[in-house]
Structure formats: structure tokens, C-alpha cells
Design a protein around this motif. Structure first.
Motif, mmCIF file in Angstrom:
data_model
loop_
_atom_site.group_PDB
_atom_site.id
_atom_site.type_symbol
_atom_site.label_atom_id
_atom_site.label_comp_id
_atom_site.label_asym_id
_atom_site.label_seq_id
_atom_site.Cartn_x
_atom_site.Cartn_y
_atom_site.Cartn_z
ATOM 1 N N ARG A 129 0.832 -1.213 0.000
ATOM 2 C CA ARG A 129 0.000 0.000 0.000
ATOM 3 C C ARG A 129 0.862 1.257 0.000
ATOM 4 N N GLU A 130 1.945 1.241 0.782
ATOM 5 C CA GLU A 130 2.839 2.400 0.839
ATOM 6 C C GLU A 130 3.494 2.651 -0.517
ATOM 7 N N ALA A 131 3.963 1.607 -1.171
ATOM 8 C CA ALA A 131 4.566 1.772 -2.501
ATOM 9 C C ALA A 131 3.535 2.316 -3.484
ATOM 10 N N ALA A 132 2.322 1.774 -3.453
ATOM 11 C CA ALA A 132 1.265 2.243 -4.354
ATOM 12 C C ALA A 132 0.930 3.713 -4.083
ATOM 13 N N ARG A 133 0.867 4.081 -2.806
ATOM 14 C CA ARG A 133 0.576 5.478 -2.448
ATOM 15 C C ARG A 133 1.646 6.403 -3.011
ATOM 16 N N ARG A 134 2.917 6.034 -2.813
ATOM 17 C CA ARG A 134 4.025 6.872 -3.308
ATOM 18 C C ARG A 134 4.029 6.980 -4.826
ATOM 19 N N LEU A 135 3.652 5.894 -5.497
ATOM 20 C CA LEU A 135 3.661 5.878 -6.965
ATOM 21 C C LEU A 135 2.355 6.392 -7.558
ATOM 22 N N GLU A 136 1.390 6.686 -6.684
ATOM 23 C CA GLU A 136 0.080 7.192 -7.100
ATOM 24 C C GLU A 136 -0.606 6.233 -8.068
ATOM 25 N N ILE A 137 -0.579 4.942 -7.707
ATOM 26 C CA ILE A 137 -1.282 3.918 -8.472
ATOM 27 C C ILE A 137 -2.202 3.167 -7.511
ATOM 28 N N PRO A 138 -3.300 2.615 -8.014
ATOM 29 C CA PRO A 138 -4.218 1.913 -7.131
ATOM 30 C C PRO A 138 -3.658 0.570 -6.653
ATOM 31 N N ALA A 139 -4.147 0.148 -5.522
ATOM 32 C CA ALA A 139 -3.922 -1.206 -5.001
ATOM 33 C C ALA A 139 -5.255 -1.588 -4.362
ATOM 34 N N ASP A 140 -6.241 -1.849 -5.216
ATOM 35 C CA ASP A 140 -7.621 -2.011 -4.769
ATOM 36 C C ASP A 140 -7.834 -3.236 -3.890
ATOM 37 N N THR A 141 -7.251 -4.340 -4.272
ATOM 38 C CA THR A 141 -7.391 -5.573 -3.500
ATOM 39 C C THR A 141 -6.006 -6.190 -3.333
ATOM 40 N N ILE A 142 -5.652 -6.520 -2.098
ATOM 41 C CA ILE A 142 -4.367 -7.159 -1.808
ATOM 42 C C ILE A 142 -4.669 -8.438 -1.039
ATOM 43 N N ILE A 143 -4.239 -9.557 -1.601
ATOM 44 C CA ILE A 143 -4.513 -10.865 -0.997
ATOM 45 C C ILE A 143 -3.195 -11.597 -0.799
ATOM 46 N N GLU A 144 -2.936 -12.039 0.437
ATOM 47 C CA GLU A 144 -1.746 -12.853 0.659
ATOM 48 C C GLU A 144 -2.012 -14.236 0.079
ATOM 49 N N VAL A 145 -1.044 -14.742 -0.688
ATOM 50 C CA VAL A 145 -1.189 -16.041 -1.342
ATOM 51 C C VAL A 145 -0.075 -16.976 -0.899
ATOM 52 N N ASP A 146 -0.302 -18.252 -1.127
ATOM 53 C CA ASP A 146 0.659 -19.290 -0.783
ATOM 54 C C ASP A 146 1.479 -19.625 -2.025
ATOM 55 N N GLN A 147 2.095 -20.758 -2.023
ATOM 56 C CA GLN A 147 2.969 -21.176 -3.111
ATOM 57 C C GLN A 147 2.216 -21.292 -4.429
ATOM 58 N N PRO A 148 2.907 -21.053 -5.553
ATOM 59 C CA PRO A 148 2.282 -21.215 -6.869
ATOM 60 C C PRO A 148 1.862 -22.672 -7.088
ATOM 61 N N VAL A 149 0.778 -22.842 -7.812
ATOM 62 C CA VAL A 149 0.284 -24.169 -8.152
ATOM 63 C C VAL A 149 0.126 -24.224 -9.665
ATOM 64 N N GLY A 150 0.571 -25.293 -10.251
ATOM 65 C CA GLY A 150 0.456 -25.467 -11.689
ATOM 66 C C GLY A 150 0.416 -26.942 -12.038
ATOM 67 N N PRO A 151 0.360 -27.258 -13.329
ATOM 68 C CA PRO A 151 0.266 -28.668 -13.743
ATOM 69 C C PRO A 151 1.362 -29.553 -13.173
ATOM 70 N N GLY A 152 2.563 -29.049 -13.026
ATOM 71 C CA GLY A 152 3.652 -29.856 -12.504
ATOM 72 C C GLY A 152 3.735 -29.916 -10.993
ATOM 73 N N THR A 153 2.892 -29.138 -10.302
ATOM 74 C CA THR A 153 2.990 -29.077 -8.837
ATOM 75 C C THR A 153 1.819 -29.709 -8.112
ATOM 76 N N VAL A 154 0.785 -30.075 -8.841
ATOM 77 C CA VAL A 154 -0.397 -30.640 -8.209
ATOM 78 C C VAL A 154 -0.324 -32.161 -8.250
ATOM 79 N N PRO A 155 -0.431 -32.831 -7.099
ATOM 80 C CA PRO A 155 -0.386 -34.288 -7.113
ATOM 81 C C PRO A 155 -1.609 -34.876 -7.814
ATOM 82 N N ALA A 156 -1.420 -35.987 -8.462
ATOM 83 C CA ALA A 156 -2.519 -36.663 -9.156
ATOM 84 C C ALA A 156 -3.535 -37.178 -8.143
ATOM 85 N N VAL A 157 -4.802 -37.058 -8.476
ATOM 86 C CA VAL A 157 -5.877 -37.568 -7.629
ATOM 87 C C VAL A 157 -6.192 -38.982 -8.079
ATOM 88 N N THR A 158 -6.204 -39.903 -7.136
ATOM 89 C CA THR A 158 -6.512 -41.297 -7.503
ATOM 90 C C THR A 158 -7.793 -41.772 -6.907
#
Length: 88
Positions: free
Chosen positions: A59-88
Motif C-alpha cells: 500500500r505504501e509503494a502504491a501510495r508513493r507511486l500514485e497507483i491503485p492497489a484495490d485488493t491485496i490478498i496474501e497467497v501461498d505457493q504457486p500451483v500449476g500442472p507440474g505441482t499438483v499431485p494426481a488424484v486417484t
């Protein structure tokens, strides 16, 4: 370091300058690191992934740069085809 997804809404279409030295300087000063962004098809919204100690630092960086930061969500590790275990 925690990661955050930021949604930014703009009134007009935007042009992104990834070489903007001011953005890098402000981000460095407040301790955030921009990883990458996606621009919506209408060019009025961005979705950005950052590393930061807190949402407040983003928020501080956005304020200084005068750009919006409408929604900020903390996220966990990236998930993709190679990172998701197969469901059996």
C-alpha cells in the motif's frame, strides 16, 4: 518472504513501462519486489504478484507511486500442472 496478489483498477487504459526506474526505486525503498503482472484485455486492470513483508508495504509503494492497489490478498505457493499431485 510472503507473496501477495494485487488487483489494480484504472479508469483509463494503461501502458505499462517495465523499465520505470521510479517504480524500482520506490519498491526497493519500502522493501517490496514485483515478480510479474497480467494486464486485462481491456487494459484497465492489472493483477500483480509481489513479494513483501506485509500488505501495508505494498500500500505504501502504491501510495508513493500514485497507483491503485484495490485488493491485496496474501497467497501461498504457486500451483500449476507440474505441482499438483494426481488424484486417484
Amino acid at each position: 518472504m510472503p507473496m501477495f496478489l494485487i488487483e489494480r483498477n484504472f479508469a483509463e487504459q494503461i501502458q505499462i513501462d517495465v523499465n520505470d526506474e521510479r517504480v524500482k526505486a520506490v519498491n526497493d525503498d519500502v522493501g517490496v519486489r514485483w515478480l510479474y503482472s497480467f494486464l486485462s484485455l481491456d487494459k484497465k486492470k492489472t493483477y500483480c504478484l509481489y513479494e513483501a513483508q506485509s500488505a501495508e508495504a505494498i500500500r505504501e509503494a502504491a501510495r508513493r507511486l500514485e497507483i491503485p492497489a484495490d485488493t491485496i490478498i496474501e497467497v501461498d505457493q504457486p500451483v500449476g500442472p507440474g505441482t499438483v499431485p494426481a488424484v486417484t
